[in-house]
Write a protein that holds these residues in place. Structure first.
Motif, mmCIF file in Angstrom:
data_model
loop_
_atom_site.group_PDB
_atom_site.id
_atom_site.type_symbol
_atom_site.label_atom_id
_atom_site.label_comp_id
_atom_site.label_asym_id
_atom_site.label_seq_id
_atom_site.Cartn_x
_atom_site.Cartn_y
_atom_site.Cartn_z
ATOM 1 N N ARG A 14 0.843 -1.199 0.000
ATOM 2 C CA ARG A 14 0.000 0.000 0.000
ATOM 3 C C ARG A 14 0.878 1.249 0.000
ATOM 4 N NH1 ARG A 14 -5.688 -0.400 -0.182
ATOM 5 N NH2 ARG A 14 -6.173 -2.533 0.361
ATOM 6 N N TYR A 15 0.355 2.322 -0.573
ATOM 7 C CA TYR A 15 1.070 3.596 -0.619
ATOM 8 C C TYR A 15 0.515 4.555 0.418
ATOM 9 C CZ TYR A 15 3.306 2.240 -4.961
ATOM 10 O OH TYR A 15 4.069 1.597 -5.905
ATOM 11 N N CYS A 16 1.384 5.462 0.877
ATOM 12 C CA CYS A 16 0.957 6.488 1.824
ATOM 13 C C CYS A 16 1.738 7.777 1.576
ATOM 14 C CB CYS A 16 1.133 6.019 3.262
ATOM 15 S SG CYS A 16 2.831 5.748 3.772
ATOM 16 N N ILE A 17 1.176 8.869 2.072
ATOM 17 C CA ILE A 17 1.883 10.148 2.087
ATOM 18 C C ILE A 17 2.807 10.097 3.294
ATOM 19 C CG2 ILE A 17 1.660 12.634 2.444
ATOM 20 C CD1 ILE A 17 -1.118 12.455 1.201
ATOM 21 N N GLN A 18 4.051 10.486 3.129
ATOM 22 C CA GLN A 18 4.999 10.520 4.239
ATOM 23 C C GLN A 18 5.740 11.849 4.204
ATOM 24 O OE1 GLN A 18 7.472 7.048 5.323
ATOM 25 N NE2 GLN A 18 9.189 8.373 4.859
ATOM 26 N N ILE A 19 5.582 12.635 5.285
ATOM 27 C CA ILE A 19 6.209 13.953 5.375
ATOM 28 C C ILE A 19 6.918 14.072 6.714
ATOM 29 C CG2 ILE A 19 5.818 16.444 5.402
ATOM 30 C CD1 ILE A 19 3.320 15.983 3.755
ATOM 31 N N ARG A 20 8.153 14.533 6.698
ATOM 32 C CA ARG A 20 8.903 14.753 7.935
ATOM 33 C C ARG A 20 8.335 15.969 8.653
ATOM 34 N NH1 ARG A 20 12.851 12.534 10.096
ATOM 35 N NH2 ARG A 20 13.451 11.395 8.234
ATOM 36 N N LEU A 21 8.105 15.839 9.942
ATOM 37 C CA LEU A 21 7.574 16.927 10.755
ATOM 38 C C LEU A 21 8.696 17.811 11.273
ATOM 39 C CD1 LEU A 21 5.001 14.904 12.867
ATOM 40 C CD2 LEU A 21 4.514 16.363 10.907
ATOM 41 N N LYS A 23 10.422 20.323 14.273
ATOM 42 C CA LYS A 23 10.690 20.022 15.685
ATOM 43 C C LYS A 23 9.464 20.226 16.564
ATOM 44 C CE LYS A 23 15.572 20.430 16.301
ATOM 45 N NZ LYS A 23 16.565 20.692 17.292
ATOM 46 N N ARG A 24 8.759 21.349 16.377
ATOM 47 C CA ARG A 24 7.591 21.647 17.214
ATOM 48 C C ARG A 24 6.492 20.607 16.991
ATOM 49 N NH1 ARG A 24 5.803 22.465 21.686
ATOM 50 N NH2 ARG A 24 3.906 23.656 21.869
ATOM 51 N N ALA A 25 6.251 20.267 15.745
ATOM 52 C CA ALA A 25 5.235 19.259 15.428
ATOM 53 C C ALA A 25 5.638 17.885 15.971
ATOM 54 C CB ALA A 25 5.004 19.199 13.927
ATOM 55 N N GLN A 26 6.939 17.570 15.953
ATOM 56 C CA GLN A 26 7.407 16.304 16.513
ATOM 57 C C GLN A 26 7.124 16.237 18.004
ATOM 58 O OE1 GLN A 26 11.481 15.246 15.674
ATOM 59 N NE2 GLN A 26 11.287 15.816 13.520
ATOM 60 N N GLU A 27 7.332 17.342 18.697
ATOM 61 C CA GLU A 27 7.066 17.384 20.137
ATOM 62 C C GLU A 27 5.588 17.148 20.424
ATOM 63 O OE1 GLU A 27 8.456 21.183 21.398
ATOM 64 O OE2 GLU A 27 10.557 20.709 21.031
ATOM 65 N N ILE A 28 4.728 17.730 19.613
ATOM 66 C CA ILE A 28 3.289 17.615 19.831
ATOM 67 C C ILE A 28 2.780 16.215 19.496
ATOM 68 C CG2 ILE A 28 1.043 18.444 19.007
ATOM 69 C CD1 ILE A 28 2.469 21.196 18.647
ATOM 70 N N HIS A 29 3.201 15.690 18.357
ATOM 71 C CA HIS A 29 2.706 14.391 17.906
ATOM 72 C C HIS A 29 3.511 13.211 18.425
ATOM 73 C CE1 HIS A 29 -0.243 16.157 15.267
ATOM 74 N NE2 HIS A 29 0.685 16.948 14.742
ATOM 75 N N PRO A 32 8.452 11.597 14.378
ATOM 76 C CA PRO A 32 9.171 12.455 13.434
ATOM 77 C C PRO A 32 8.517 12.544 12.055
ATOM 78 C CG PRO A 32 10.272 10.359 13.626
ATOM 79 C CD PRO A 32 9.148 10.344 14.632
ATOM 80 N N LEU A 33 7.566 11.636 11.754
ATOM 81 C CA LEU A 33 6.952 11.602 10.429
ATOM 82 C C LEU A 33 5.433 11.609 10.520
ATOM 83 C CD1 LEU A 33 9.071 8.761 8.798
ATOM 84 C CD2 LEU A 33 9.314 11.197 8.386
ATOM 85 N N LEU A 34 4.809 12.234 9.525
ATOM 86 C CA LEU A 34 3.367 12.138 9.333
ATOM 87 C C LEU A 34 3.162 11.146 8.201
ATOM 88 C CD1 LEU A 34 0.406 13.150 9.646
ATOM 89 C CD2 LEU A 34 0.947 14.817 7.860
ATOM 90 N N ARG A 35 2.431 10.069 8.473
ATOM 91 C CA ARG A 35 2.118 9.076 7.448
ATOM 92 C C ARG A 35 0.610 8.916 7.383
ATOM 93 N NH1 ARG A 35 6.370 4.928 9.436
ATOM 94 N NH2 ARG A 35 8.197 5.610 8.291
ATOM 95 N N VAL A 36 0.082 9.055 6.156
ATOM 96 C CA VAL A 36 -1.349 8.929 5.936
ATOM 97 C C VAL A 36 -1.565 7.987 4.760
ATOM 98 C CG1 VAL A 36 -3.485 10.163 5.422
ATOM 99 C CG2 VAL A 36 -1.700 11.287 6.746
ATOM 100 N N SER A 37 -2.349 6.955 4.959
ATOM 101 C CA SER A 37 -2.585 5.969 3.913
ATOM 102 C C SER A 37 -3.338 6.580 2.739
ATOM 103 C CB SER A 37 -3.393 4.797 4.473
ATOM 104 O OG SER A 37 -3.691 3.880 3.435
ATOM 105 N N LEU A 38 -2.943 6.190 1.532
ATOM 106 C CA LEU A 38 -3.666 6.582 0.325
ATOM 107 C C LEU A 38 -4.657 5.486 -0.086
ATOM 108 C CD1 LEU A 38 -0.741 8.194 -1.659
ATOM 109 C CD2 LEU A 38 -2.671 9.361 -0.574
#
Length: 72
Positions: A14-21, A23-29, A32-38
């Motif tokens: 399966r494919y997904c969107i993968q974006i590096r977050l 520093k601030r977003a990494q602390e919150i979530h 280190p990465l946002l991955r969302v399935s396509l």
């Protein structure tokens, strides 16, 4: 054919969107990465869905109010 940036293929095919977050977003979530399935294993369909969905994914990563989502 080269794979577009932000498009990642999982081991199950399966494919997904993968974006590096940032520093601030990494602390919150806590990741280190946002991955969302396509929700597809087809490369052509994944490319099409990437273009359609990349805008909101980048907005989430760069959102100024990550600390308090939903509050205006």
């Amino acid at each position: 054919m080269a794979r577009p940036a932000y498009l990642h293929r999982r081991p199950d095919g399966r494919y997904c969107i993968q974006i590096r977050l940032g520093k601030r977003a990494q602390e919150i979530h806590g990741r280190p990465l946002l991955r969302v399935s396509l929700r597809t294993a087809n490369f052509q369909e994944a490319r099409r869905r990437l273009v359609v969905n990349l805008g909101w994914a980048v907005d989430i990563v760069q959102a100024p109010g990550l600390e308090s989502p939903g509050s205006n």
